[in-house]
Motif scaffolding. Structure first.
Motif, mmCIF file in Angstrom:
data_model
loop_
_atom_site.group_PDB
_atom_site.id
_atom_site.type_symbol
_atom_site.label_atom_id
_atom_site.label_comp_id
_atom_site.label_asym_id
_atom_site.label_seq_id
_atom_site.Cartn_x
_atom_site.Cartn_y
_atom_site.Cartn_z
ATOM 1 N N ALA A 20 18.037 3.235 -1.502
ATOM 2 C CA ALA A 20 17.664 3.388 -0.282
ATOM 3 C C ALA A 20 16.049 3.191 -0.261
ATOM 4 O O ALA A 20 15.487 2.640 0.617
ATOM 5 C CB ALA A 20 17.638 4.945 0.309
ATOM 6 N N LEU A 21 15.410 3.427 -1.277
ATOM 7 C CA LEU A 21 13.897 3.194 -1.342
ATOM 8 C C LEU A 21 13.881 1.859 -1.447
ATOM 9 O O LEU A 21 12.673 1.336 -0.934
ATOM 10 C CB LEU A 21 13.504 4.054 -2.564
ATOM 11 C CG LEU A 21 13.411 5.711 -2.148
ATOM 12 C CD1 LEU A 21 12.862 6.527 -3.688
ATOM 13 C CD2 LEU A 21 12.583 6.164 -1.050
ATOM 14 N N ILE A 23 15.497 -0.729 -0.541
ATOM 15 C CA ILE A 23 15.693 -1.260 0.982
ATOM 16 C C ILE A 23 14.366 -1.058 1.825
ATOM 17 O O ILE A 23 14.054 -1.890 2.746
ATOM 18 C CB ILE A 23 16.957 -0.638 1.512
ATOM 19 C CG1 ILE A 23 18.094 -1.323 0.818
ATOM 20 C CG2 ILE A 23 16.932 -1.229 3.132
ATOM 21 C CD1 ILE A 23 19.746 -0.866 1.074
ATOM 22 N N PHE A 24 13.907 0.332 1.689
ATOM 23 C CA PHE A 24 12.801 0.775 2.685
ATOM 24 C C PHE A 24 11.721 -0.134 2.171
ATOM 25 O O PHE A 24 10.717 -0.706 3.256
ATOM 26 C CB PHE A 24 12.423 2.181 2.215
ATOM 27 C CG PHE A 24 11.176 2.477 3.042
ATOM 28 C CD1 PHE A 24 11.160 3.004 4.274
ATOM 29 C CD2 PHE A 24 9.860 2.541 2.150
ATOM 30 C CE1 PHE A 24 10.043 3.310 4.878
ATOM 31 C CE2 PHE A 24 8.772 3.046 2.866
ATOM 32 C CZ PHE A 24 8.591 3.498 4.075
ATOM 33 N N GLN A 25 11.349 -0.357 0.798
ATOM 34 C CA GLN A 25 10.313 -1.175 0.378
ATOM 35 C C GLN A 25 10.500 -2.744 1.002
ATOM 36 O O GLN A 25 9.254 -3.243 1.311
ATOM 37 C CB GLN A 25 10.226 -1.144 -0.974
ATOM 38 C CG GLN A 25 9.985 0.054 -1.673
ATOM 39 C CD GLN A 25 8.363 0.433 -1.303
ATOM 40 O OE1 GLN A 25 7.987 0.822 -0.535
ATOM 41 N NE2 GLN A 25 7.412 0.400 -2.630
ATOM 42 N N LEU A 27 11.895 -3.671 3.688
ATOM 43 C CA LEU A 27 11.576 -3.651 5.136
ATOM 44 C C LEU A 27 10.331 -3.217 5.559
ATOM 45 O O LEU A 27 10.050 -3.939 6.767
ATOM 46 C CB LEU A 27 12.750 -2.863 5.989
ATOM 47 C CG LEU A 27 14.156 -3.173 5.584
ATOM 48 C CD1 LEU A 27 15.262 -2.198 5.973
ATOM 49 C CD2 LEU A 27 14.530 -4.659 6.015
ATOM 50 N N VAL A 28 9.646 -2.520 4.912
ATOM 51 C CA VAL A 28 8.290 -1.964 5.289
ATOM 52 C C VAL A 28 7.305 -2.329 4.249
ATOM 53 O O VAL A 28 7.040 -1.606 3.329
ATOM 54 C CB VAL A 28 8.459 -0.363 5.709
ATOM 55 C CG1 VAL A 28 7.310 0.137 5.960
ATOM 56 C CG2 VAL A 28 9.814 -0.006 6.313
ATOM 57 N N ASN A 29 6.869 -3.492 4.418
ATOM 58 C CA ASN A 29 5.732 -3.929 3.372
ATOM 59 C C ASN A 29 4.735 -4.694 3.839
ATOM 60 O O ASN A 29 3.883 -5.099 3.523
ATOM 61 C CB ASN A 29 6.575 -4.738 2.429
ATOM 62 C CG ASN A 29 7.080 -5.966 2.851
ATOM 63 O OD1 ASN A 29 6.737 -6.545 4.030
ATOM 64 N ND2 ASN A 29 8.267 -6.433 2.358
ATOM 65 N N HIS A 54 3.538 2.445 1.018
ATOM 66 C CA HIS A 54 4.256 1.504 0.027
ATOM 67 C C HIS A 54 4.106 1.436 -1.591
ATOM 68 O O HIS A 54 5.093 1.613 -2.277
ATOM 69 C CB HIS A 54 3.897 -0.070 0.371
ATOM 70 C CG HIS A 54 4.804 -0.937 -0.070
ATOM 71 N ND1 HIS A 54 6.168 -1.253 0.312
ATOM 72 C CD2 HIS A 54 4.435 -1.847 -1.298
ATOM 73 C CE1 HIS A 54 6.524 -2.557 -0.473
ATOM 74 N NE2 HIS A 54 5.697 -2.693 -1.419
ATOM 75 N N VAL A 57 5.935 4.777 -2.582
ATOM 76 C CA VAL A 57 7.502 4.779 -2.974
ATOM 77 C C VAL A 57 7.703 3.901 -4.238
ATOM 78 O O VAL A 57 8.493 3.914 -4.831
ATOM 79 C CB VAL A 57 7.979 4.194 -1.415
ATOM 80 C CG1 VAL A 57 9.501 3.834 -1.827
ATOM 81 C CG2 VAL A 57 7.775 5.142 -0.149
ATOM 82 N N ARG A 129 10.583 -10.420 -5.163
ATOM 83 C CA ARG A 129 11.140 -9.978 -3.837
ATOM 84 C C ARG A 129 12.136 -10.937 -3.270
ATOM 85 O O ARG A 129 13.284 -10.698 -2.959
ATOM 86 C CB ARG A 129 10.050 -9.908 -2.688
ATOM 87 C CG ARG A 129 10.671 -9.381 -1.314
ATOM 88 C CD ARG A 129 9.761 -8.820 -0.399
ATOM 89 N NE ARG A 129 8.936 -10.210 0.068
ATOM 90 C CZ ARG A 129 9.349 -10.807 1.096
ATOM 91 N NH1 ARG A 129 10.262 -10.376 1.816
ATOM 92 N NH2 ARG A 129 8.535 -11.961 1.446
#
Length: 164
Positions: A20-21, A23-25, A27-29, A54, A57, A129
């Motif tokens: 989850a972390l 995927i968060f990274q 999407l939110v970068n 960012h 996390v 990435r």
């Protein structure tokens, strides 16, 4: 040491929290990218809150990955199914090695870029990435193939803990 039949509860929790972390990274970068560019240009960093999130996390992923790898070394992981074709078991193993590598490579290159303003490290982080995303996709496809095509409990093992 005998291989366990399944994963422990902590291994399962770490797997899904790290997933989850990550995927968060992915999407939110955008904020960290802008803040890093501002920093290199000597400008005020407007997106500092999102950038620090960012970075935080990313460091969390690194710590959790180290714990997860330590548990895997001590406890082990279930053996692949013998009725799955050997090449697919090899690809699964290679994918896991690559994913574990990325769990360390991405936070380290990101931290070096952020804390030391190293552009080369930022470039490596960005290339990472671009490789990480298809690797995650390959991992998910492999898990689904194990479940739906080969009809084994590989996927269920990552959902239900075993004591062994």
């Amino acid at each position: 040491m005998a291989k366990p039949k399944g994963y422990s509860l902590i291994q399962i929790i770490l797997h899904w929290v790290i997933a989850a972390l990550v995927i968060f990274q992915l999407l939110v970068n955008e904020d960290v990218q802008h803040a890093f560019a501002d920093r290199l240009d000597g400008e005020a960093m407007d997106e500092l809150g999102g950038a620090l999130l960012h970075v935080s996390v990313g460091v969390t992923i690194l710590v959790l990955a180290a714990i997860r790898l330590g548990i895997r070394v001590v406890r082990g992981a279930p053996a692949p199914y013998q009725d799955t074709p050997a090449i697919l078991n090899w690809l699964g193993h290679a994918t896991h090695v690559l994913l574990y590598g990325f769990l360390f490579f991405m936070p380290l290159t990101g931290a070096i870029a952020w804390f030391f303003a190293v552009e080369f490290s930022a470039a490596l982080h960005e290339i990472g990435r671009l490789v990480l995303v298809p690797t995650i996709g390959f991992h998910v496809i492999g898990a689904l193939a194990e479940h739906f095509v080969f009809r084994n409990d590989t996927l269920r093992r990552m959902l239900r803990a075993t004591a062994d």
